[in-house]
Design a protein around this motif. Structure first.
Motif, PDB file in Angstrom:
ATOM      1  N   ASP A 403      40.125  41.761  38.943  1.00 49.72           N
ATOM      2  CA  ASP A 403      40.128  42.517  40.472  1.00 49.72           C
ATOM      3  C   ASP A 403      41.732  42.203  40.950  1.00 49.72           C
ATOM      4  O   ASP A 403      41.927  42.570  42.010  1.00 49.72           O
ATOM      5  CB  ASP A 403      39.128  42.243  41.380  1.00 49.72           C
ATOM      6  CG  ASP A 403      39.267  40.435  41.353  1.00 49.72           C
ATOM      7  OD1 ASP A 403      39.855  39.866  40.781  1.00 49.72           O
ATOM      8  OD2 ASP A 403      38.471  39.992  42.338  1.00 49.72           O
ATOM      9  N   SER A 404      42.532  41.692  40.032  1.00 47.64           N
ATOM     10  CA  SER A 404      43.785  41.363  40.424  1.00 47.64           C
ATOM     11  C   SER A 404      44.834  42.504  40.070  1.00 47.64           C
ATOM     12  O   SER A 404      44.495  43.255  39.226  1.00 47.64           O
ATOM     13  CB  SER A 404      44.326  40.143  39.813  1.00 47.64           C
ATOM     14  OG  SER A 404      44.114  40.043  38.488  1.00 47.64           O
ATOM     15  N   TRP A 428      39.457  46.470  34.228  1.00 49.23           N
ATOM     16  CA  TRP A 428      40.694  46.225  35.050  1.00 49.23           C
ATOM     17  C   TRP A 428      41.198  47.712  36.022  1.00 49.23           C
ATOM     18  O   TRP A 428      41.367  48.675  35.293  1.00 49.23           O
ATOM     19  CB  TRP A 428      41.934  45.742  34.276  1.00 49.23           C
ATOM     20  CG  TRP A 428      41.759  44.176  33.988  1.00 49.23           C
ATOM     21  CD1 TRP A 428      42.593  43.289  34.584  1.00 49.23           C
ATOM     22  CD2 TRP A 428      40.873  43.638  33.274  1.00 49.23           C
ATOM     23  NE1 TRP A 428      42.295  41.952  34.072  1.00 49.23           N
ATOM     24  CE2 TRP A 428      41.278  42.165  33.190  1.00 49.23           C
ATOM     25  CE3 TRP A 428      39.981  43.868  32.264  1.00 49.23           C
ATOM     26  CZ2 TRP A 428      40.690  41.067  32.635  1.00 49.23           C
ATOM     27  CZ3 TRP A 428      39.239  42.872  31.546  1.00 49.23           C
ATOM     28  CH2 TRP A 428      39.763  41.499  31.608  1.00 49.23           C
ATOM     29  N   GLU A 429      41.166  47.464  37.305  1.00 49.20           N
ATOM     30  CA  GLU A 429      41.493  48.480  38.034  1.00 49.20           C
ATOM     31  C   GLU A 429      42.765  48.598  38.470  1.00 49.20           C
ATOM     32  O   GLU A 429      43.178  49.795  39.057  1.00 49.20           O
ATOM     33  CB  GLU A 429      40.443  48.650  39.200  1.00 49.20           C
ATOM     34  CG  GLU A 429      38.927  48.547  38.966  1.00 49.20           C
ATOM     35  CD  GLU A 429      38.269  48.726  40.130  1.00 49.20           C
ATOM     36  OE1 GLU A 429      38.737  48.734  41.291  1.00 49.20           O
ATOM     37  OE2 GLU A 429      36.947  48.662  39.844  1.00 49.20           O
TER      38      GLU A 429
END
Length: 452
Positions: A403-404, A428-429
């Motif tokens: 989420d980083s 991973w967004e």
């Protein structure tokens, strides 16, 4: 008195004239059955032939036309064929050279990289004068000069789940010369959805492999990447030629096999490597085939993008038990997560972000995914270190949580681009990578640091 040189030649001539003939080798005698007793299973020609060849083409391909397996009809099929080669590197360059020389009518070459000095020992289409140039543009220029009768189509892109179907749909055969599993998975799945033959090869150190996958062969069982690598969708390469090394001649040997498999499918002769993995050991000078089978009960989930950018969670019928008839076009669409960062950033943009982070105005993790020996030479200050092979470890997730905001970098940008695409696909967004890698960073931002 006969010289030793003459005597040796006489021995060689006697051996070639006698032993070779006795072993069954001659221009007119060809083995009809492999040594293991299997029947040779030729498939019907994949391509319908064009109407004719020009006089210049007849002259150029005369030695190839003389082969009974090809002949005039086969050469006309080659001219009609369209082959897409993924990667214009160590495997791709010998493949491209062979296909263009053989007269394949349209050859697409896809690669987003530029020529680096470390490419030159194995990537045979480039010279020192080409350093920094796009590989596909340089290769296309050389190949067009080699054979003006062939249409060479350069595509300066990286294949992704967004563009794979559209790119591959325009070709008859895909030859994959890329060097990482995430890219191979995308290309293989797109070819499988479209029913296209997918010719696959790899080379590392002194070893190489080659085979053919096809979800819809005209006869017999389908063979898929999952039959060799059941977890291919989540596999990460432990090593690449950049970290483990590779001998250029092994790339040429495997590239020649891949081109031959394409010609066999186009023309319709010989036995393709369907269900057989060809393994080359350069140290021992050996070649062997390892048979593998298709498991119709295995389920493979495929995620690719349609033309509107909507992700389709697709189950391919050929990858499933026949009783399950679900198809890609019946899958429910879902929205693709939107990354908070641009997928690529320049050295100057990274420099500005690092300054903002120092002031507390930006929050992200900069991650060096190279090998330890590379980091010892040069690194970007303020970066964390997680080698590419460890990206999915528990320790790595404490450095770069899913989420980083994450920015990856490597030597140029090949590995970081592959890692970005893979990590984005597994959760991973907000992930980006540095274009040009640390090489471009030193060139543009810190020119006093060493380059390699």
């Amino acid at each position: 008195m006969t010289s030793s040189h003459t005597t040796n030649l006489s021995v060689i001539e006697g051996w070639t004239g006698g032993a070779f003939r006795d072993s069954g080798f001659s221009a007119r005698r060809r083995l009809k059955r492999p040594a293991d007793g299997r029947n040779v299973m030729s498939l019907a020609p994949l391509i319908d032939p064009v109407d004719d060849l020009s006089p210049a083409e007849l002259t150029r391909y005369a030695r190839q036309l003389a082969l009974p397996e090809i002949g005039l009809a086969g050469q006309r099929r080659l001219k009609a064929a369209r082959v897409l080669v993924l990667g214009a590197g160590g495997l791709g360059t010998p493949v491209l050279t062979a296909l263009v020389a053989a007269g394949v009518g349209t050859v697409g070459l896809l690669d987003s990289d530029t020529v680096a000095e470390s490419n030159l020992h194995r990537q045979t289409l480039y010279t020192p004068a080409d350093l920094g140039a796009l590989k596909v543009e340089t290769a296309a220029s050389v190949l067009r000069a080699q054979n003006p009768h062939v249409a060479v189509v350069p595509i300066a892109e990286r294949i992704t789940d967004e563009n794979a179907l559209a790119l591959i749909d325009d070709y008859d055969i895909v030859i994959d010369g890329t060097d990482n599993f995430p890219t191979r998975a995308i290309a293989h799945d797109a070819a499988g959805l479209l029913g296209k033959p997918y010719i696959w090869g790899s080379a590392l150190r002194l070893d190489g492999q080659a085979t053919v996958f096809w979800s819809e062969p005209p006869e017999g069982s389908p063979f898929l990447l999952a039959d060799l690598y059941p977890d291919y969708r989540t596999s990460v390469d432990d090593e690449t030629c950049e970290t483990a090394g590779v001998l250029g001649s092994v790339c040429v040997a495997i590239g020649g096999v891949l081109a031959t498999e394409a010609v066999k499918l186009i023309v319709g002769f010989g036995e393709p490597l369907l269900g057989r993995l060809l393994v080359h050991d350069g140290t021992l000078g050996s070649w062997r085939t390892v048979p593998f089978s298709h498991d119709p009960a295995r389920v493979v989930s495929v995620e690719l993008m349609d033309e509107d950018g909507i992700a389709l969670d697709a189950i391919v019928a050929h990858y499933m038990h026949p009783a399950d008839s679900r198809r890609a076009d019946t899958a429910a669409p879902r929205e693709r997560p939107t990354a908070a960062m641009n997928p690529e950033i320049s050295p100057q943009e990274l420099h500005d972000l690092l300054e903002q982070r120092a002031k507390g105005e930006a929050k992200f993790v900069l991650v060096d995914i190279r090998e330890p020996w590379e980091r010892e030479i040069v690194a970007i200050d303020g970066s964390e270190f997680v080698p590419m092979g460890d990206l999915l470890s528990d320790e790595a997730k404490t450095v770069l949580p899913p989420d980083s905001n994450v920015i990856l970098y490597c030597h140029h940008d090949g590995r970081s681009g592959q890692a970005r695409d893979y990590l984005e696909g597994v959760g991973w967004e907000s992930i980006s990578h540095l274009t040009g890698g640390v090489h471009a960073w030193v060139r543009d931002i810190e020119p006093d640091k060493p380059r390699y």
